[in-house]
Write a protein that holds these residues in place. Sequence first.
Motif, PDB file in Angstrom:
ATOM      1  N   TRP A  93    -124.037 -79.206 -52.240  1.00 15.36           N
ATOM      2  CA  TRP A  93    -124.776 -78.627 -51.130  1.00 15.36           C
ATOM      3  C   TRP A  93    -124.581 -79.449 -49.869  1.00 15.36           C
ATOM      4  O   TRP A  93    -123.961 -80.517 -49.906  1.00 15.36           O
ATOM      5  N   GLU A  94    -125.103 -78.943 -48.777  1.00 14.33           N
ATOM      6  CA  GLU A  94    -124.960 -79.601 -47.470  1.00 14.33           C
ATOM      7  C   GLU A  94    -126.334 -80.005 -46.931  1.00 14.33           C
ATOM      8  O   GLU A  94    -127.198 -79.160 -46.727  1.00 14.33           O
ATOM      9  N   LYS A  95    -126.503 -81.311 -46.708  1.00 17.41           N
ATOM     10  CA  LYS A  95    -127.736 -81.778 -46.079  1.00 17.41           C
ATOM     11  C   LYS A  95    -127.548 -81.666 -44.571  1.00 17.41           C
ATOM     12  O   LYS A  95    -126.758 -82.385 -43.969  1.00 17.41           O
ATOM     13  N   ILE A  96    -128.280 -80.748 -43.960  1.00 17.17           N
ATOM     14  CA  ILE A  96    -128.091 -80.429 -42.547  1.00 17.17           C
ATOM     15  C   ILE A  96    -128.937 -81.323 -41.649  1.00 17.17           C
ATOM     16  O   ILE A  96    -128.466 -81.822 -40.628  1.00 17.17           O
ATOM     17  N   ILE A  97    -130.186 -81.514 -42.037  1.00 17.90           N
ATOM     18  CA  ILE A  97    -131.093 -82.381 -41.277  1.00 17.90           C
ATOM     19  C   ILE A  97    -131.857 -83.268 -42.250  1.00 17.90           C
ATOM     20  O   ILE A  97    -132.424 -82.777 -43.238  1.00 17.90           O
ATOM     21  N   ASN A  98    -131.875 -84.561 -41.983  1.00 17.09           N
ATOM     22  CA  ASN A  98    -132.672 -85.481 -42.774  1.00 17.09           C
ATOM     23  C   ASN A  98    -134.100 -85.504 -42.259  1.00 17.09           C
ATOM     24  O   ASN A  98    -134.339 -85.666 -41.059  1.00 17.09           O
ATOM     25  N   GLY A  99    -135.041 -85.329 -43.163  1.00 21.45           N
ATOM     26  CA  GLY A  99    -136.452 -85.402 -42.809  1.00 21.45           C
ATOM     27  C   GLY A  99    -137.173 -86.298 -43.786  1.00 21.45           C
ATOM     28  O   GLY A  99    -136.612 -87.268 -44.285  1.00 21.45           O
ATOM     29  N   GLU A 100    -138.398 -85.935 -44.102  1.00 19.51           N
ATOM     30  CA  GLU A 100    -139.178 -86.752 -45.025  1.00 19.51           C
ATOM     31  C   GLU A 100    -140.204 -85.903 -45.762  1.00 19.51           C
ATOM     32  O   GLU A 100    -140.694 -84.891 -45.253  1.00 19.51           O
ATOM     33  N   MET A 110    -130.613 -67.661 -44.904  1.00 17.64           N
ATOM     34  CA  MET A 110    -131.945 -68.262 -44.935  1.00 17.64           C
ATOM     35  C   MET A 110    -131.938 -69.684 -44.379  1.00 17.64           C
ATOM     36  O   MET A 110    -132.973 -70.209 -43.983  1.00 17.64           O
ATOM     37  N   VAL A 111    -130.754 -70.302 -44.328  1.00 16.70           N
ATOM     38  CA  VAL A 111    -130.648 -71.612 -43.679  1.00 16.70           C
ATOM     39  C   VAL A 111    -131.034 -71.500 -42.207  1.00 16.70           C
ATOM     40  O   VAL A 111    -131.738 -72.355 -41.657  1.00 16.70           O
ATOM     41  N   GLN A 112    -130.572 -70.430 -41.564  1.00 16.18           N
ATOM     42  CA  GLN A 112    -130.915 -70.227 -40.156  1.00 16.18           C
ATOM     43  C   GLN A 112    -132.424 -70.075 -39.976  1.00 16.18           C
ATOM     44  O   GLN A 112    -133.020 -70.634 -39.060  1.00 16.18           O
ATOM     45  N   HIS A 113    -133.041 -69.331 -40.874  1.00 13.04           N
ATOM     46  CA  HIS A 113    -134.485 -69.130 -40.782  1.00 13.04           C
ATOM     47  C   HIS A 113    -135.244 -70.418 -41.112  1.00 13.04           C
ATOM     48  O   HIS A 113    -136.316 -70.669 -40.553  1.00 13.04           O
ATOM     49  N   ALA A 114    -134.679 -71.231 -42.007  1.00 17.65           N
ATOM     50  CA  ALA A 114    -135.293 -72.530 -42.297  1.00 17.65           C
ATOM     51  C   ALA A 114    -135.246 -73.435 -41.072  1.00 17.65           C
ATOM     52  O   ALA A 114    -136.202 -74.173 -40.790  1.00 17.65           O
ATOM     53  N   MET A 115    -134.155 -73.365 -40.331  1.00 13.85           N
ATOM     54  CA  MET A 115    -134.027 -74.159 -39.104  1.00 13.85           C
ATOM     55  C   MET A 115    -135.042 -73.714 -38.058  1.00 13.85           C
ATOM     56  O   MET A 115    -135.647 -74.537 -37.351  1.00 13.85           O
ATOM     57  N   ILE A 116    -135.247 -72.412 -37.945  1.00 11.51           N
ATOM     58  CA  ILE A 116    -136.237 -71.888 -36.995  1.00 11.51           C
ATOM     59  C   ILE A 116    -137.645 -72.303 -37.417  1.00 11.51           C
ATOM     60  O   ILE A 116    -138.456 -72.739 -36.599  1.00 11.51           O
ATOM     61  N   THR A 129    -136.654 -82.035 -44.564  1.00 15.26           N
ATOM     62  CA  THR A 129    -135.207 -82.096 -44.744  1.00 15.26           C
ATOM     63  C   THR A 129    -134.702 -80.665 -44.976  1.00 15.26           C
ATOM     64  O   THR A 129    -135.303 -79.921 -45.751  1.00 15.26           O
ATOM     65  N   ILE A 130    -133.621 -80.297 -44.307  1.00 14.64           N
ATOM     66  CA  ILE A 130    -133.042 -78.961 -44.480  1.00 14.64           C
ATOM     67  C   ILE A 130    -131.714 -79.085 -45.217  1.00 14.64           C
ATOM     68  O   ILE A 130    -130.821 -79.815 -44.784  1.00 14.64           O
TER      69      ILE A 130
END
Length: 202
Positions: A93-100, A110-116, A129-130
């Motif tokens: 998979w691809e880790k697009i944004i690191n969060g916590e 659905m990745v786009q909707h997760a980003m929104i 994290t996305i």
Amino acid sequence: MVLFFSQDLHISFIYLNKGRVKSYEKEVRHVFDLSYLSAIPNMTVLAPKHLEELAIMLNWAVKQNGPIAIRYPRGADCCKDISAISEIKYGKWEKIINGEKVAIIAVGKMVQHAMIARKSLVNKGINPTIIGATFVKPIDTEMLKELINEGYSIITIEDNVINGGFGSYVLMELNKLNFTGKFKCLGFNNEFVPHGDVNLLY
């Protein structure tokens, strides 16, 4: 079709996930596909997060062995702030944004909707994290182990029924890994969904 799968012959399927299209029709068939494709032995299933990734996945798929399905979404992209994946590695998979604390694992568009959604969550003090599930099948167990070790709560998002869908397979893998954290699977209930505008569906 069984011949291709049972003998592990190489064939690539590229198909459009139509979602709901005509408002006057009563039912839709296109929220069950990840469930039946994931149940087929030897099948690899990919889902680009936007149209730009479709060509990248197709170029990768023709160089592989065995049956591969690539599911791309209907409708225009709704989030322009995502770059295409730079390299496809089998089952990763691809880790697009690191969060916590919270990880959102999303399939395809659905990745786009997760980003929104992330923008609203950040305003509420939640920095998720996305992760883009480049592969619906196989599941990236190494990524799951990483999330477990870092103590993440996990949410999956898919435009498919929950029964037998991506989230259910993720949960099975988490159970094998003795995951004891919080998990939420977002998708459609196991029922026919009325047709309508794709953006309204999401």
